[in-house]
Design a protein around this motif. Structure first.
Motif, PDB file in Angstrom:
ATOM      1  N   ASN A 106       7.700  -5.031  -5.283  1.00 19.36           N
ATOM      2  CA  ASN A 106       7.274  -6.278  -5.920  1.00 19.36           C
ATOM      3  C   ASN A 106       7.251  -7.411  -4.889  1.00 19.36           C
ATOM      4  N   VAL A 107       6.336  -7.297  -3.946  1.00 19.51           N
ATOM      5  CA  VAL A 107       6.185  -8.278  -2.876  1.00 19.51           C
ATOM      6  C   VAL A 107       4.712  -8.622  -2.708  1.00 19.51           C
ATOM      7  N   GLY A 108       4.461  -9.815  -2.195  1.00 21.23           N
ATOM      8  CA  GLY A 108       3.111 -10.213  -1.839  1.00 21.23           C
ATOM      9  C   GLY A 108       2.886  -9.927  -0.366  1.00 21.23           C
ATOM     10  N   VAL A 109       1.985  -9.001  -0.059  1.00 22.22           N
ATOM     11  CA  VAL A 109       1.679  -8.642   1.326  1.00 22.22           C
ATOM     12  C   VAL A 109       0.169  -8.566   1.487  1.00 22.22           C
ATOM     13  N   LEU A 110      -0.368  -9.441   2.331  1.00 18.15           N
ATOM     14  CA  LEU A 110      -1.786  -9.413   2.675  1.00 18.15           C
ATOM     15  C   LEU A 110      -1.900  -9.114   4.160  1.00 18.15           C
ATOM     16  N   ALA A 111      -2.860  -8.267   4.516  1.00 15.87           N
ATOM     17  CA  ALA A 111      -3.083  -7.924   5.921  1.00 15.87           C
ATOM     18  C   ALA A 111      -4.538  -7.517   6.105  1.00 15.87           C
ATOM     19  N   LEU A 112      -4.942  -7.389   7.369  1.00 12.92           N
ATOM     20  CA  LEU A 112      -6.310  -6.967   7.671  1.00 12.92           C
ATOM     21  C   LEU A 112      -6.509  -5.478   7.456  1.00 12.92           C
TER      22      LEU A 112
END
Length: 159
Positions: A106-112
Motif C-alpha cells: 500500500n504505497v505510492g510508487v511511480l517510475a519510468l
C-alpha cells in the motif's frame, strides 16, 4: 483525502505546473499527494535510502535518476520504508525493481520502468535541491498531486 488531478486542473489551472513525463504506477496506492522532498543521483541509491529514512512523514520523495535505465534505484526494501514511515509516496525519474512485490504494498510508487539490477552504493548525489524534468521544476516544499491521470505541482497546499 480523495482528489483527482483533473479536478485540480479545472479549479487551479493557472497555479499548477503539469508534469509532461509519463510514469508507470507500481504500488497499490494509485493517488497520493504531499510536500516534495528531493534527491538527485545517478545509478546510486544510497541517498535515496537515506532520504526515505529521514524526510518528514507525509512527504513525497522525488528522485531524479537522470532517466537512467541501467539499474534500479528502489526495490521492495526501500518501498517498505515508505509504508513503515507513512510517507505519501515516491516518484522515480529512473527505474525500480521488485515490481511484483511492490504491487502488493500500500504505497505510492511511480517510475519510468523496471530493471532487475541493483544500483551502486557510493553515496554520490545531492539532496534538497530543485530538480528539473518533465518540463516542471520540483522544488522542495512545493506540493505534488499524483494519480492515474498524471502529476501536478503547486507552490501551496490545495487540499
Amino acid at each position: 483525502m480523495a482528489f483527482k488531478t483533473a479536478d485540480l486542473c479545472d479549479e487551479y489551472s493557472n497555479e499548477l505546473a503539469i508534469c509532461k513525463q509519463p510514469f508507470i504506477s507500481y504500488g497499490r496506492k494509485k493517488a497520493f499527494s504531499g510536500p516534495i522532498s528531493t534527491v538527485k543521483v545517478l545509478e546510486d541509491n544510497v541517498l535515496v535510502r537515506e532520504s526515505l529514512e529521514t524526510i518528514p512523514e507525509g512527504h513525497i520523495l522525488v528522485v531524479d535518476g537522470g532517466a537512467s535505465r541501467n539499474c534500479a534505484l528502489l526495490g521492495d526494501r526501500l518501498a517498505g520504508i515508505i509504508n513503515k514511515r507513512n510517507l505519501a509516496g515516491v516518484i522515480v525519474y529512473g527505474c525500480i525493481r521488485d515490481s511484483a512485490d511492490i504491487s502488493h504494498m500500500n504505497v505510492g510508487v511511480l517510475a519510468l520502468g523496471t530493471n532487475p539490477l541493483k544500483s551502486n552504493k557510493k553515496g554520490k548525489g545531492e539532496k534538497d535541491i530543485t530538480l528539473s524534468f518533465g518540463d516542471v521544476q520540483w522544488k522542495p516544499g512545493d506540493f505534488a498531486y499524483a494519480d492515474e491521470d498524471g502529476i501536478v505541482i503547486s507552490e501551496k497546499r490545495l487540499i
